[in-house]
Design an enzyme around this catalytic site. Structure first.
Site, PDB file in Angstrom:
ATOM      1  N   ARG A 123       5.742 -12.055   9.996  1.00 20.89           N
ATOM      2  CA  ARG A 123       6.506 -11.056   9.247  1.00 20.89           C
ATOM      3  C   ARG A 123       5.922  -9.690   9.562  1.00 20.89           C
ATOM      4  O   ARG A 123       4.691  -9.540   9.688  1.00 20.89           O
ATOM      5  CB  ARG A 123       6.388 -11.300   7.735  1.00 20.89           C
ATOM      6  CG  ARG A 123       7.159 -12.488   7.218  1.00 20.89           C
ATOM      7  CD  ARG A 123       8.675 -12.235   7.221  1.00 20.89           C
ATOM      8  NE  ARG A 123       9.403 -13.338   6.628  1.00 20.89           N
ATOM      9  CZ  ARG A 123       9.885 -14.392   7.295  1.00 20.89           C
ATOM     10  NH1 ARG A 123       9.725 -14.491   8.600  1.00 20.89           N
ATOM     11  NH2 ARG A 123      10.542 -15.344   6.658  1.00 20.89           N
ATOM     12  N   GLU A 143      12.235  -3.797   9.054  1.00 22.84           N
ATOM     13  CA  GLU A 143      13.299  -4.147   9.997  1.00 22.84           C
ATOM     14  C   GLU A 143      14.650  -4.126   9.271  1.00 22.84           C
ATOM     15  O   GLU A 143      14.677  -4.389   8.065  1.00 22.84           O
ATOM     16  CB  GLU A 143      13.032  -5.531  10.619  1.00 22.84           C
ATOM     17  CG  GLU A 143      12.992  -6.676   9.617  1.00 22.84           C
ATOM     18  CD  GLU A 143      12.530  -8.000  10.250  1.00 22.84           C
ATOM     19  OE1 GLU A 143      11.612  -8.005  11.081  1.00 22.84           O
ATOM     20  OE2 GLU A 143      13.096  -9.035   9.863  1.00 22.84           O
ATOM     21  N   HIS A 148      14.032 -10.354  15.392  1.00 23.94           N
ATOM     22  CA  HIS A 148      13.778 -11.463  14.442  1.00 23.94           C
ATOM     23  C   HIS A 148      14.661 -12.672  14.780  1.00 23.94           C
ATOM     24  O   HIS A 148      15.483 -13.110  13.978  1.00 23.94           O
ATOM     25  CB  HIS A 148      14.015 -10.982  12.992  1.00 23.94           C
ATOM     26  CG  HIS A 148      13.327 -11.848  11.975  1.00 23.94           C
ATOM     27  ND1 HIS A 148      12.891 -11.376  10.767  1.00 23.94           N
ATOM     28  CD2 HIS A 148      13.008 -13.172  11.981  1.00 23.94           C
ATOM     29  CE1 HIS A 148      12.336 -12.363  10.065  1.00 23.94           C
ATOM     30  NE2 HIS A 148      12.395 -13.465  10.800  1.00 23.94           N
TER      31      HIS A 148
END
Ligand SMILES: O=CC(=O)O
Length: 314
Positions: free
Chosen positions: A233, A262, A280
């Protein structure tokens, strides 16, 4: 089960949407102007919430759905779910572990190869016809580099196995030493792990304890030839420190599938040649997303049939 109200917070996968609407009374939050306007009309109908890494289940959402029994996240990470609130209210929580492990571990290695061998840049070199003018400059070898892994859980272990197959000596840091880690060397703190690694791979969960654990001290311990890979993360790394180290060449490079805040990306990161970014996508393959959908559905069916959950978090 057709009468059971299920609220999906975000459009994750059309296969999952289809499976949910075939079995339940599915509400899609993105079809409403706001959560507020949805809950004014439908809050009482919702017994299950299906969320993901983009829109999870915060305290306000949980409190606004009085008949909520289960929160199922379409992800292995559950940092976007207020677990304390779920525990207090006796709400079950499930996730989608195991089925995505291989894809995320594959991407960690792919990012490391992309950074060291400059694959995106050399692709651009060929496609912009620069190859006709001169050969591409030399890159750096990945095989045999010392890999340090932060978090030796399911995904960290799968990365370790892959790195070992590339002849990389593997070390790790986790809350405690793992007897099953065999020949991998354990470091009780991350700066020591970084000082003894050439590649630092972030593969732990985001919690209050791990937020910004990769800080300036860790980055400086890794040094100007070191590379950071993050498939965990974004907020596990102190991003302003990471960007400053990359700009000032105190760090060699980075391969990042996740970012702090993000999908916003700092201009500085975009401009860096020694950085490879992916949006991601760790588990985003057709095969794995279908498996994640099946597991999520199986968890909901188990819950509503009074059977044990397949992937319980709470
Ligand atoms: O980030 C993806 C996941 O947690 O599954």
């Amino acid at each position: 089960m057709e009468s059971i109200g299920v609220l999906m917070t975000y459009p994750m996968n059309t296969n999952l949407e289809e499976q949910l609407s075939n079995r339940f009374n599915l509400f899609k939050l993105w079809n409403y102007p706001s959560f507020q306007s949805f809950s004014e009309t439908h809050a009482n109908s919702i017994r299950a919430l299906v969320c993901n890494t983009k829109i999870g289940a915060d305290a306000n959402t949980i409190d606004s759905l009085p008949n909520l029994e289960i929160v199922s996240t379409y992800s292995v990470g559950f940092d976007k779910i207020d677990l304390k609130k779920c525990r207090e209210k006796g709400i079950c929580v499930t996730n989608t572990p195991d089925v995505l492990t291989d894809d995320v571990a594959d991407l960690a290695i792919a990012l490391a190869l992309a950074v060291f061998r400059k694959i995106p840049m050399s692709d651009g070199y060929v496609k912009s016809e620069l190859w006709k003018c001169s050969d591409y400059p030399l890159t750096s070898k990945f095989s045999g580099k010392a890999v340090g892994i932060v978090g030796l859980g399911r995904i960290g272990s799968a990365i370790a196995k892959r790195a070992a197959a590339f002849g990389c000596p593997v070390s790790y840091h986790s809350r405690s030493e793992k007897p099953e880690a065999g020949s991998y060397k354990y470091y009780p703190n991350i700066p020591d792990l970084a000082a003894n690694s050439q590649i630092l791979v972030v593969a732990c969960a985001l919690t209050d304890e791990t937020r910004h654990i990769v800080n300036r001290e860790v980055i400086d311990a890794l040094g100007p030839k070191g590379v950071i890979i993050n498939i965990g993360r974004g907020p596990i790394i102190d991003q302003p420190e990471l960007v400053a180290a990359l700009v000032e060449r105190r760090l060699g490079g980075a391969g990042l599938d996740v970012l702090e805040n993000e999908p916003d990306v700092s201009e500085e990161l975009i401009g860096l040649e020694n950085v490879v970014l992916t949006p991601h996508i760790g588990s985003d393959t057709v095969e794995t997303c279908n498996d994640m959908s099946d597991l999520l559905i199986a968890n909901l069916e188990a819950h509503f049939n009074g059977k044990p959950l397949l992937a319980p978090v709470l």
